[in-house]
Every structure is written in structure tokens, then in C-alpha cells.
Design an enzyme around this catalytic site. Structure first.
Site, PDB file in Angstrom:
ATOM      1  N   THR A  68       4.333   4.912 -29.982  1.00 43.32           N
ATOM      2  CA  THR A  68       2.605   4.517 -29.515  1.00 43.32           C
ATOM      3  C   THR A  68       1.751   3.406 -30.220  1.00 43.32           C
ATOM      4  O   THR A  68       1.504   2.404 -29.983  1.00 43.32           O
ATOM      5  CB  THR A  68       2.599   4.552 -28.692  1.00 43.32           C
ATOM      6  OG1 THR A  68       0.968   5.911 -28.737  1.00 43.32           O
ATOM      7  CG2 THR A  68       3.061   5.703 -27.381  1.00 43.32           C
ATOM      8  N   ASP A 101      -9.260  -0.312 -29.131  1.00 44.13           N
ATOM      9  CA  ASP A 101      -7.551   0.224 -29.492  1.00 44.13           C
ATOM     10  C   ASP A 101      -7.289  -0.628 -30.523  1.00 44.13           C
ATOM     11  O   ASP A 101      -7.002  -1.518 -29.359  1.00 44.13           O
ATOM     12  CB  ASP A 101      -7.517   1.750 -28.839  1.00 44.13           C
ATOM     13  CG  ASP A 101      -6.126   2.284 -29.392  1.00 44.13           C
ATOM     14  OD1 ASP A 101      -6.019   2.138 -30.853  1.00 44.13           O
ATOM     15  OD2 ASP A 101      -5.545   3.147 -28.667  1.00 44.13           O
ATOM     16  N   MET A 112       0.609  -0.453 -26.868  1.00 45.06           N
ATOM     17  CA  MET A 112       0.156  -0.180 -25.356  1.00 45.06           C
ATOM     18  C   MET A 112       0.381   1.592 -24.350  1.00 45.06           C
ATOM     19  O   MET A 112       2.275   2.050 -24.457  1.00 45.06           O
ATOM     20  CB  MET A 112       1.774  -1.122 -25.050  1.00 45.06           C
ATOM     21  CG  MET A 112       0.832  -2.614 -24.613  1.00 45.06           C
ATOM     22  SD  MET A 112      -0.280  -3.505 -24.208  1.00 45.06           S
ATOM     23  CE  MET A 112      -1.418  -3.228 -24.521  1.00 45.06           C
ATOM     24  N   HIS A 113       0.423   2.259 -25.123  1.00 41.43           N
ATOM     25  CA  HIS A 113       0.701   3.328 -25.132  1.00 41.43           C
ATOM     26  C   HIS A 113       1.576   4.058 -23.328  1.00 41.43           C
ATOM     27  O   HIS A 113       2.681   4.565 -24.175  1.00 41.43           O
ATOM     28  CB  HIS A 113      -0.002   4.841 -25.357  1.00 41.43           C
ATOM     29  CG  HIS A 113      -1.080   4.468 -26.158  1.00 41.43           C
ATOM     30  ND1 HIS A 113      -0.836   5.104 -27.602  1.00 41.43           N
ATOM     31  CD2 HIS A 113      -2.592   3.605 -26.233  1.00 41.43           C
ATOM     32  CE1 HIS A 113      -1.554   4.910 -28.718  1.00 41.43           C
ATOM     33  NE2 HIS A 113      -2.979   4.054 -28.332  1.00 41.43           N
ATOM     34  N   ASP A 114       0.871   3.611 -22.426  1.00 44.78           N
ATOM     35  CA  ASP A 114       1.453   4.086 -21.313  1.00 44.78           C
ATOM     36  C   ASP A 114       2.431   3.506 -21.126  1.00 44.78           C
ATOM     37  O   ASP A 114       3.132   3.671 -20.514  1.00 44.78           O
ATOM     38  CB  ASP A 114       0.332   4.424 -20.642  1.00 44.78           C
ATOM     39  CG  ASP A 114      -0.858   5.351 -20.764  1.00 44.78           C
ATOM     40  OD1 ASP A 114      -0.242   6.229 -21.903  1.00 44.78           O
ATOM     41  OD2 ASP A 114      -1.712   5.198 -20.721  1.00 44.78           O
TER      42      ASP A 114
END
Length: 315
Positions: free
Chosen positions: A192, A224, A233-235
Site C-alpha cells: 500500500t 499521508d 490508497m491503503h484500503d
């Protein structure tokens, strides 16, 4: 073919980026969205889910409030990254959506029990709700197709030098989850932190439609990454993985969770296969970043302005 899904989340700006896809891509048969304390308090994360369901006119979606604190350790949010509300920058107006009366674990159990097919669980916040479900209703394991999580890291943390935020928030819950018999795919910081929405992509996003403007209003308050380097865009990766697993490089490993001491929240992988004779997690190690950017822009471009309750930008 659709994917029946329960989505456990703590919005959070990157959660909002993921929920936008979840609620507008017809491949996802969303049976339930559950909130959990994480990026901000559970009252705020629940309200943020309701805001997004309202924005996309998804009054059909069941939304349940989840755990307000971790199993053991004190709760500490990430409002320094996501802002005091978790989703600052956009006024969603008066909210028409409501959460259901059942709390998250009971709502999850009901959906799983009544489903004629197995359900995919996706967890993009602390794993408190999932751990409580496994403790209270272990028989539900057989109704879960797989669990895809955003969390953990093989190469260092973003909350401490070794711990990723979601696992650090409730390491005791994470330990219960990773030691269960669930089929787990872990998409952590190794991927991520590469899956950045580039500055060029963000410029294009702003021009696409009202949803692009809404997302950019949130991203402008997302502490971030950076506009120059890109925003992680971690999620969103959990959903991209479900739709395009071929874009990821994975390795099967045994993952242990550290629950105390200076390394609390660390995800320790038996990379040398020296301490475990088996594995418990499919670990994502790399991603096709250009394809990720192109896919996300396409997802947003497909959202019709006529199908949303457009709010207004905050000054």
C-alpha cells in the site's frame, strides 16, 4: 458474477476512497458494512459510513456500529492523519441513512447465518469486530469464504518502526484473527505504500465528475503521503485485489502478531520457514502501480452525477 461481502471499516479518508468503489461497483454484493474505532472514534467512523451511503443513495445498505475500543490496549486514534472528524473537507449535508439496531458482531452473525452462500469478509480497520465474531460465534467460520485485510507489514511500520496502524490499534484482536482457520490475504504496507494515487491521477480525478471533486476535497485533508509523491490508497487495495488478483505478487507465510513490549503490533513473518511447518496467510508483496491508478480513475469516471446526493465543498 458478484462477490457477497461484509466490509469492516474505520473511515478515515482512504476508507472513503474504498467505500466509494464498494458502493458503486455492481460486482460487490454488499450485505453489511460495520464500523470500528480506529482512525477516529466509532461514533465518527459510523457517521462517516452513513455519510457515504447517503451520498451514493444506498439506503439499501445495512450499516452496523461496532467496537468502540480494542480488546485490551487503550484506544488511540489517527486524527492527526485523517482530521478530527475522519473525513474533513466536504459537507455531505443532512444525512438520510440510518444504522441498524443490531451491533456489528450480531449483524455479522445474522448475515452469515442466513446466507445460502459463503461470504467474503474485508477488514480495513482494527480487527476488533472480526475477533469478537470468532470468539462469540466460532461456527460462523464455515460460512466465511475468505478474509482480505489491509494491515501489517513485512518491512516496517507506519505507527512505530515495526507496527502498521490497524494491527497496532488492536494487536490482541489481530492475533486471534491470524491464529484462526480463516483463509487470510494480508495486504500491508509493503504494497500500500507503493499503491499511491499519483499527482497526475489526482489532477485527473478532480476533472471527472462530482464524486472526483468530493474525493479530492477529502484528499486535500489527508496527511499521508504528499501531493508531489502521491497519496497512499491503503484500503482501496483490498477491493482491487478482489477484482484483479493477477496485479499482485503474493507469498504464503506464517504470520505471528506481537501483543506486548516495544514491538507491539508487529507482524512477524516466518520468511525462512524455520519456526512453522505450515502457513496461515497469503501476503501481498508487490503490485502493478500504473494499472492500479488507471483502474481507480476508471471506477470513479463511471459514477454518474445523477445517482448521487451531491454535497458541497467546505471553504
Amino acid at each position: 458474477m458478484t462477490i457477497p461481502i461484509i466490509f469492516d471499516t474505520d473511515p478515515g479518508i482512504d476508507d472513503a476512497a474504498a467505500i466509494t468503489v464498494l458502493l458503486t461497483n455492481n460486482v460487490f454484493d454488499v450485505r453489511l458494512i460495520t464500523s470500528v474505532a480506529g482512525n477516529v472514534s466509532v461514533d465518527k467512523t459510523t457517521n462517516n459510513v452513513l455519510k457515504l451511503a447517503h451520498y451514493f443513495n444506498r439506503q439499501d445498505i445495512k450499516i452496523a456500529r461496532g467496537a468502540e475500543k480494542p480488546l485490551v490496549k487503550p484506544f488511540k486514534d489517527a486524527s492527526n492523519i485523517h482530521g478530527e472528524s475522519g473525513m474533513p473537507g466536504y459537507d455531505f449535508g443532512e444525512i438520510s441513512t440510518k444504522m441498524i439496531e443490531k451491533e456489528a458482531v450480531e449483524a455479522m452473525h445474522e448475515v452469515l447465518k442466513n446466507s445460502a452462500e459463503k461470504i467474503t469478509l474485508v477488514a480495513v480497520g482494527a480487527f476488533t469486530n472480526i475477533a469478537k465474531l470468532l470468539q462469540r460465534y466460532p461456527q460462523d467460520l464455515k460460512k466465511i469464504e475468505r478474509l482480505v485485510v489491509m494491515g501489517g507489514s513485512l518491512s516496517g511500520g507506519n505507527l512505530t518502526s515495526v507496527a502498521e496502524f490497524n494491527v497496532f490499534t488492536d494487536p490482541d484482536a489481530a492475533k486471534i484473527v491470524f491464529e484462526s482457520e480463516l483463509d487470510i490475504t494480508m495486504i500491508g504496507l509493503d504494497v500500500t505504500e507503493k499503491a499511491l494515487l499519483t499527482s497526475q491521477s489526482m489532477s485527473e480525478l478532480l476533472q471527472l465528475n462530482e464524486t472526483g471533486k468530493m474525493l479530492m476535497a477529502l484528499f486535500n485533508h489527508y496527511h499521508d503521503g504528499s501531493k508531489d509523491r502521491g497519496k497512499p490508497m491503503h484500503d482501496v487495495n483490498t477491493l482491487y485485489y478482489l477484482l484483479h488478483p493477477e496485479k499482485y505478487e503474493l507469498e504464503d507465510l506464517w504470520i505471528d502478531i506481537v501483543t506486548d513490549g516495544p514491538a507491539i503490533g508487529a507482524t512477524v513473518a516466518d520468511i525462512l520457514h524455520s519456526t512453522h511447518s505450515t502457513t496461515n496467510t497469503h501476503v501481498a508483496k508487490d503490485i502493478d502501480v500504473p494499472s492500479f491508478n488507471a483502474w481507480y480513475l476508471l471506477q470513479i469516471a463511471r459514477i454518474s452525477d445523477a445517482n448521487i446526493n451531491a454535497g458541497r465543498l467546505e471553504n
